[in-house]
Write a protein that holds these residues in place. Structure first.
Motif, PDB file in Angstrom:
ATOM      1  N   ILE A  47      -1.464  18.351   6.029  1.00 46.49           N
ATOM      2  CA  ILE A  47      -1.172  18.087   7.440  1.00 46.49           C
ATOM      3  C   ILE A  47      -0.925  16.605   7.719  1.00 46.49           C
ATOM      4  O   ILE A  47      -0.899  16.192   8.878  1.00 46.49           O
ATOM      5  CB  ILE A  47      -2.292  18.637   8.349  1.00 46.49           C
ATOM      6  CG1 ILE A  47      -3.650  18.017   8.010  1.00 46.49           C
ATOM      7  CG2 ILE A  47      -2.374  20.152   8.231  1.00 46.49           C
ATOM      8  CD1 ILE A  47      -4.766  18.444   8.971  1.00 46.49           C
ATOM      9  N   SER A  48      -0.736  15.793   6.666  1.00 46.65           N
ATOM     10  CA  SER A  48      -0.371  14.386   6.849  1.00 46.65           C
ATOM     11  C   SER A  48       0.289  13.902   5.570  1.00 46.65           C
ATOM     12  O   SER A  48       0.396  14.633   4.584  1.00 46.65           O
ATOM     13  CB  SER A  48      -1.606  13.529   7.182  1.00 46.65           C
ATOM     14  OG  SER A  48      -2.601  13.645   6.186  1.00 46.65           O
ATOM     15  N   THR A  49       0.749  12.651   5.574  1.00 46.88           N
ATOM     16  CA  THR A  49       1.407  12.107   4.390  1.00 46.88           C
ATOM     17  C   THR A  49       0.456  11.180   3.638  1.00 46.88           C
ATOM     18  O   THR A  49      -0.564  10.729   4.179  1.00 46.88           O
ATOM     19  CB  THR A  49       2.678  11.320   4.765  1.00 46.88           C
ATOM     20  OG1 THR A  49       2.309  10.060   5.356  1.00 46.88           O
ATOM     21  CG2 THR A  49       3.554  12.109   5.736  1.00 46.88           C
ATOM     22  N   VAL A  50       0.834  10.850   2.399  1.00 44.18           N
ATOM     23  CA  VAL A  50      -0.032   9.967   1.615  1.00 44.18           C
ATOM     24  C   VAL A  50      -0.031   8.553   2.191  1.00 44.18           C
ATOM     25  O   VAL A  50      -1.051   7.846   2.127  1.00 44.18           O
ATOM     26  CB  VAL A  50       0.367   9.974   0.129  1.00 44.18           C
ATOM     27  CG1 VAL A  50       0.069  11.317  -0.503  1.00 44.18           C
ATOM     28  CG2 VAL A  50       1.812   9.592  -0.080  1.00 44.18           C
ATOM     29  N   ARG A  51       1.078   8.115   2.757  1.00 39.62           N
ATOM     30  CA  ARG A  51       1.087   6.782   3.365  1.00 39.62           C
ATOM     31  C   ARG A  51       0.232   6.740   4.624  1.00 39.62           C
ATOM     32  O   ARG A  51      -0.430   5.728   4.900  1.00 39.62           O
ATOM     33  CB  ARG A  51       2.523   6.337   3.652  1.00 39.62           C
ATOM     34  CG  ARG A  51       3.276   5.943   2.383  1.00 39.62           C
ATOM     35  CD  ARG A  51       4.671   5.420   2.650  1.00 39.62           C
ATOM     36  NE  ARG A  51       5.306   4.972   1.408  1.00 39.62           N
ATOM     37  CZ  ARG A  51       6.552   4.551   1.303  1.00 39.62           C
ATOM     38  NH1 ARG A  51       7.333   4.499   2.390  1.00 39.62           N
ATOM     39  NH2 ARG A  51       7.045   4.168   0.129  1.00 39.62           N
ATOM     40  N   GLN A  52       0.229   7.796   5.395  1.00 39.17           N
ATOM     41  CA  GLN A  52      -0.665   7.850   6.546  1.00 39.17           C
ATOM     42  C   GLN A  52      -2.113   7.732   6.097  1.00 39.17           C
ATOM     43  O   GLN A  52      -2.923   7.039   6.735  1.00 39.17           O
ATOM     44  CB  GLN A  52      -0.458   9.152   7.313  1.00 39.17           C
ATOM     45  CG  GLN A  52       0.798   9.183   8.154  1.00 39.17           C
ATOM     46  CD  GLN A  52       0.978  10.511   8.855  1.00 39.17           C
ATOM     47  OE1 GLN A  52       0.852  11.574   8.253  1.00 39.17           O
ATOM     48  NE2 GLN A  52       1.284  10.458  10.145  1.00 39.17           N
TER      49      GLN A  52
END
Length: 264
Positions: free
Chosen positions: A209-214
């Motif tokens: 539900i999110s990205t690795v950069r987030q």
């Protein structure tokens, strides 16, 4: 499916009831602390039983700490005393002392069932005897091995950590020592941060539900605050500079959203 219809914590976090979400997270940290208290001091017996069952694959959290310094160097980031502080963190994980306990290793929201207000931990394939804070750091650094990562609101991470620590002190009195607890928490935070750091400068990718950069943008700030709080200025300085660097490089990345249950 053999365990009935109890909900998982990730279902609650993606639901609509903020009080239920907070309650199950409090029950979650209590479950972790109870396991750590119950098993601290019993590790010789564990090794005896486990060694008879065949080979073991153990995640190397100490190596992750050293990988962090390498990653900083690649970005041209250093700070006086950084190597020494990171070595102290590595030593804390390599030799946990009184914090040596049986740990889950992957205590993510989807590895827990909630039944009658109590949390039951599942899926122990990464379990091992190691520093208790490898588990205890999970809500603090926001579940580093999980697909279900959004942000916990306000002071909830601090209250969860305090609840965990209060229970831990009952079985591991040394957890009341700020220096011992702090280096363990910081070391586990560094290891958790590095868990998603590989390849992140080359590309971003969606995971759950999110990205690795987030994840990195959120956690580097947590890492900086943790180092400041427990007296590791070089790690705090390096984390602050890394935070500035990646916020500049990834200016198009949306901030980590809050978990759905807390958006209302």
């Amino acid at each position: 499916e053999d365990l009935g219809s109890a909900r998982q914590i990730d279902h609650v976090l993606q639901g609509e009831d903020s009080q239920e979400a907070e309650d199950v997270l409090m029950a979650f940290v209590q479950a972790l602390a109870e396991m750590h208290c119950a098993t601290a001091g019993s590790t010789d017996r564990y090794h005896e039983i486990r060694s008879a069952l065949g080979p073991r694959v153990v995640r190397d959290h100490v190596r992750r700490i050293r990988t962090f310094e390498d990653a900083l160097t690649e970005q041209g980031i250093t700070a006086p005393g950084l190597s020494l502080e990171l070595e102290r963190c590595a030593e804390a994980l390599a030799n946990p002392g009184p914090f040596l306990a049986y740990t889950h290793g992957d205590p993510c929201p989807d590895n827990c069932l909630v039944l009658d207000g109590k949390v039951w931990l599942l899926d122990f394939e990464w379990a091992e005897v190691r520093h208790a804070l490898i588990d205890g750091v999970f809500p603090w650094i926001h579940f580093p091995s999980c697909w279900c990562v959004n942000r916990l609101p306000g002071d909830l991470p601090e209250r969860l950590l305090n609840s965990y620590r209060d229970r831990l002190v009952e079985g591991i009195p040394e957890a009341s020592d700020d220096d011992l607890f702090g280096v363990g928490l910081l070391a586990a935070s560094v290891a958790g941060f590095v868990n998603n750091f590989g390849g992140v400068f080359e590309e971003d990718r969606k995971w759950g539900i999110s990205t690795v950069r987030q994840r990195c943008l959120m956690r580097v700030g947590i890492l900086e605050r943790t180092a400041e709080s427990y007296g590791y200025p070089a790690i705090a300085d390096a984390s602050a500079r890394l935070s500035e660097r990646i916020h500049e490089l990834w200016s198009d990345v949306e901030p980590m959203p809050i978990y759905p249950a807390f958006r209302i």
